[in-house]
Design a protein around this motif. Structure first.
Motif, PDB file in Angstrom:
ATOM      1  N   LEU A   1      -6.617  -2.382  -2.351  1.00  0.00           N
ATOM      2  CA  LEU A   1      -7.175  -1.978  -1.057  1.00  0.00           C
ATOM      3  C   LEU A   1      -8.694  -2.010  -1.083  1.00  0.00           C
ATOM      4  O   LEU A   1      -9.347  -2.520  -0.152  1.00  0.00           O
ATOM      5  CB  LEU A   1      -6.671  -0.588  -0.693  1.00  0.00           C
ATOM      6  CG  LEU A   1      -7.275   0.035   0.575  1.00  0.00           C
ATOM      7  CD1 LEU A   1      -6.904  -0.797   1.807  1.00  0.00           C
ATOM      8  CD2 LEU A   1      -6.812   1.480   0.738  1.00  0.00           C
ATOM      9  N   ILE A   2      -9.290  -1.467  -2.145  1.00  0.00           N
ATOM     10  CA  ILE A   2     -10.756  -1.435  -2.241  1.00  0.00           C
ATOM     11  C   ILE A   2     -11.318  -2.850  -2.268  1.00  0.00           C
ATOM     12  O   ILE A   2     -12.284  -3.169  -1.554  1.00  0.00           O
ATOM     13  CB  ILE A   2     -11.184  -0.639  -3.490  1.00  0.00           C
ATOM     14  CG1 ILE A   2     -10.819   0.842  -3.330  1.00  0.00           C
ATOM     15  CG2 ILE A   2     -12.684  -0.786  -3.728  1.00  0.00           C
ATOM     16  CD1 ILE A   2     -11.077   1.671  -4.570  1.00  0.00           C
TER      17      ILE A   2
ATOM     18  N   THR B   1     -13.950   0.734  -8.559  1.00  0.00           N
ATOM     19  CA  THR B   1     -12.566   0.803  -9.018  1.00  0.00           C
ATOM     20  C   THR B   1     -12.469   1.209 -10.487  1.00  0.00           C
ATOM     21  O   THR B   1     -11.554   1.934 -10.875  1.00  0.00           O
ATOM     22  CB  THR B   1     -11.868  -0.544  -8.815  1.00  0.00           C
ATOM     23  OG1 THR B   1     -12.655  -1.591  -9.417  1.00  0.00           O
ATOM     24  CG2 THR B   1     -11.695  -0.846  -7.338  1.00  0.00           C
TER      25      THR B   1
ATOM     26  N   MET C   1       0.584   3.842  -2.814  1.00  0.00           N
ATOM     27  CA  MET C   1      -0.449   4.873  -2.889  1.00  0.00           C
ATOM     28  C   MET C   1       0.085   6.237  -2.495  1.00  0.00           C
ATOM     29  O   MET C   1      -0.462   7.270  -2.903  1.00  0.00           O
ATOM     30  CB  MET C   1      -1.620   4.505  -1.971  1.00  0.00           C
ATOM     31  CG  MET C   1      -2.393   3.288  -2.387  1.00  0.00           C
ATOM     32  SD  MET C   1      -3.640   2.812  -1.148  1.00  0.00           S
ATOM     33  CE  MET C   1      -4.523   4.363  -0.949  1.00  0.00           C
TER      34      MET C   1
ATOM     35  N   TRP D   1     -13.049   4.970 -10.739  1.00  0.00           N
ATOM     36  CA  TRP D   1     -11.888   5.674 -10.199  1.00  0.00           C
ATOM     37  C   TRP D   1     -10.719   5.635 -11.175  1.00  0.00           C
ATOM     38  O   TRP D   1     -10.118   6.672 -11.487  1.00  0.00           O
ATOM     39  CB  TRP D   1     -11.486   5.062  -8.860  1.00  0.00           C
ATOM     40  CG  TRP D   1     -10.222   5.622  -8.288  1.00  0.00           C
ATOM     41  CD1 TRP D   1      -8.956   5.130  -8.453  1.00  0.00           C
ATOM     42  CD2 TRP D   1     -10.081   6.806  -7.500  1.00  0.00           C
ATOM     43  NE1 TRP D   1      -8.037   5.910  -7.811  1.00  0.00           N
ATOM     44  CE2 TRP D   1      -8.700   6.950  -7.213  1.00  0.00           C
ATOM     45  CE3 TRP D   1     -10.991   7.734  -7.007  1.00  0.00           C
ATOM     46  CZ2 TRP D   1      -8.219   8.001  -6.442  1.00  0.00           C
ATOM     47  CZ3 TRP D   1     -10.498   8.785  -6.238  1.00  0.00           C
ATOM     48  CH2 TRP D   1      -9.142   8.908  -5.971  1.00  0.00           C
ATOM     49  N   GLN D   2     -10.385   4.454 -11.664  1.00  0.00           N
ATOM     50  CA  GLN D   2      -9.250   4.306 -12.563  1.00  0.00           C
ATOM     51  C   GLN D   2      -9.500   4.982 -13.904  1.00  0.00           C
ATOM     52  O   GLN D   2      -8.589   5.596 -14.479  1.00  0.00           O
ATOM     53  CB  GLN D   2      -8.941   2.822 -12.773  1.00  0.00           C
ATOM     54  CG  GLN D   2      -8.228   2.166 -11.605  1.00  0.00           C
ATOM     55  CD  GLN D   2      -6.867   2.790 -11.351  1.00  0.00           C
ATOM     56  OE1 GLN D   2      -6.705   3.641 -10.479  1.00  0.00           O
ATOM     57  NE2 GLN D   2      -5.884   2.384 -12.118  1.00  0.00           N
TER      58      GLN D   2
ATOM     59  N   GLN E   1      -8.914   8.721 -13.389  1.00  0.00           N
ATOM     60  CA  GLN E   1      -7.514   9.044 -13.148  1.00  0.00           C
ATOM     61  C   GLN E   1      -6.674   8.905 -14.413  1.00  0.00           C
ATOM     62  O   GLN E   1      -5.849   9.777 -14.717  1.00  0.00           O
ATOM     63  CB  GLN E   1      -6.955   8.128 -12.045  1.00  0.00           C
ATOM     64  CG  GLN E   1      -7.608   8.304 -10.690  1.00  0.00           C
ATOM     65  CD  GLN E   1      -7.440   9.704 -10.135  1.00  0.00           C
ATOM     66  OE1 GLN E   1      -6.351  10.268 -10.130  1.00  0.00           O
ATOM     67  NE2 GLN E   1      -8.526  10.279  -9.666  1.00  0.00           N
TER      68      GLN E   1
ATOM     69  N   ILE F   1      -4.370   1.018  -4.870  1.00  0.00           N
ATOM     70  CA  ILE F   1      -5.701   1.501  -4.507  1.00  0.00           C
ATOM     71  C   ILE F   1      -6.772   0.483  -4.877  1.00  0.00           C
ATOM     72  O   ILE F   1      -7.720   0.245  -4.114  1.00  0.00           O
ATOM     73  CB  ILE F   1      -5.987   2.871  -5.182  1.00  0.00           C
ATOM     74  CG1 ILE F   1      -7.359   3.387  -4.763  1.00  0.00           C
ATOM     75  CG2 ILE F   1      -5.871   2.780  -6.690  1.00  0.00           C
ATOM     76  CD1 ILE F   1      -7.503   3.667  -3.295  1.00  0.00           C
ATOM     77  N   THR F   2      -6.639  -0.180  -6.030  1.00  0.00           N
ATOM     78  CA  THR F   2      -7.644  -1.171  -6.406  1.00  0.00           C
ATOM     79  C   THR F   2      -7.574  -2.397  -5.484  1.00  0.00           C
ATOM     80  O   THR F   2      -8.604  -2.968  -5.123  1.00  0.00           O
ATOM     81  CB  THR F   2      -7.466  -1.608  -7.864  1.00  0.00           C
ATOM     82  OG1 THR F   2      -6.132  -2.100  -8.068  1.00  0.00           O
ATOM     83  CG2 THR F   2      -7.704  -0.438  -8.807  1.00  0.00           C
TER      84      THR F   2
ATOM     85  N   LEU G   1       0.809  -1.217   0.000  1.00  0.00           N
ATOM     86  CA  LEU G   1       0.000   0.000   0.000  1.00  0.00           C
ATOM     87  C   LEU G   1       0.844   1.270   0.000  1.00  0.00           C
ATOM     88  O   LEU G   1       0.310   2.351  -0.243  1.00  0.00           O
ATOM     89  CB  LEU G   1      -0.934   0.013   1.216  1.00  0.00           C
ATOM     90  CG  LEU G   1      -2.065  -1.015   1.217  1.00  0.00           C
ATOM     91  CD1 LEU G   1      -2.944  -0.824   2.435  1.00  0.00           C
ATOM     92  CD2 LEU G   1      -2.892  -0.927  -0.056  1.00  0.00           C
TER      93      LEU G   1
END
Length: 275
Positions: A155-156, A198, A114, A201-202, A205, A152-153, A111
């Motif tokens: 973690l989610i 995800t 991130m 979000w991706q 970004q 991040i993916t 992590l």
């Protein structure tokens, strides 16, 4: 039917929300008004005025110049989003349901990615892609976005899969199901809300990223953000073209949130309340 009564506080709240919405929509209004004007009609004193003659050709001209960059961004964003989302799902599945000795420590170290600004790793990333013969094209940029999006993916998905009863996984194991069989038949169908979160979000970004796009690709592989910068480059800028291009570039992300926004909120809330 009884009429709904509005208190003073409710009127103030809605009035404040309307004013804030108008304030945040001002740049969009300015871009639309400028895009619809002829180049000779664009001036600072009349910047807020609606054009006397609407010029729709700005959008067709901008689209003609940005079409290759638009296609590059679609390929980059779809592939990068799919890769980081699927791999993040598998990582979350492993770290939540197939734990091994030291898995929590490895996940914590994982992590840390991130918190590394992508500007810091630009030079090492450039050297790595060049050593792998991936510099300058879309494959190298796709790989960079997939790797950078994994923390991040993962973690989610790890937090999402933690809500799935472990007994369900153990029962499948006792029935002889293996790693991928459990994932495809049990875990994956339950993780659609996580994929929506995800992916949105991706997609956002990667589509809006500029620095990697300009530093890690050559002209033929430039994404839409670099194409917009080139469209506004030079000393004499015809501002109707960049403004029209910015509206066109924002449409894919806008469409994604319009059609999938409700599922995004559901995905964020999935598993947040225990029965």
């Amino acid at each position: 039917m009884t009429a709904r009564k509005f208190s003073l506080g409710t009127v103030f709240l809605y009035g404040t929300l309307v004013l804030l919405a108008l304030f945040f929509l001002m740049p969009a209004y300015m871009a639309a008004v400028t895009a619809l004007k002829m180049p000779a009609d664009i001036s600072l004193p009349t910047a807020w005025e609606w054009p006397s003659v609407v010029n729709w050709s700005s959008f067709s001209d901008a689209l003609a110049k940005l079409r290759p960059d638009f296609i590059n961004s679609l390929i980059l964003t779809i592939c990068g989003t799919a890769g980081s989302t699927v791999l993040g799902s598998l990582n979350g599945y492993v770290f939540s349901k197939w734990k091994f000795k030291g898995s929590d420590v490895i996940f914590t170290l994982f992590l840390f990615g991130m918190f590394i600004p992508y500007q810091v790793i630009l030079i090492p990333l450039f050297q790595t892609l060049r050593a792998m013969n991936l510099y300058g094209g879309l494959p190298g940029l796709i790989l960079a976005h997939i790797v950078y999006g994994l923390p991040i993916t993962s973690l989610i998905f790890r937090n999402f899969y933690a809500q799935i009863p472990t007994a369900l996984i153990e029962s499948a194991r006792l029935d002889g199901a293996g790693f991928f069989s459990i994932y495809l038949r049990i875990v994956f169908p339950l993780s659609i809300p996580g994929f929506v979160v995800t992916s949105l979000w991706q997609f956002t970004q990667i589509w809006n990223e500029f620095l990697w796009g300009i530093c890690l690709t050559r002209h033929t592989a430039n994404p839409i953000t670099v194409g917009l910068a080139n469209l506004a480059g030079g000393q004499a800028v015809t501002w109707n073209l960049p403004m029209a291009g910015s509206i066109l570039a924002a449409l894919p992300v806008l469409a994604i949130y319009i059609f999938l926004g409700r599922y995004f909120i559901r995905g964020l809330l999935a598993g947040s309340v225990k029965e």
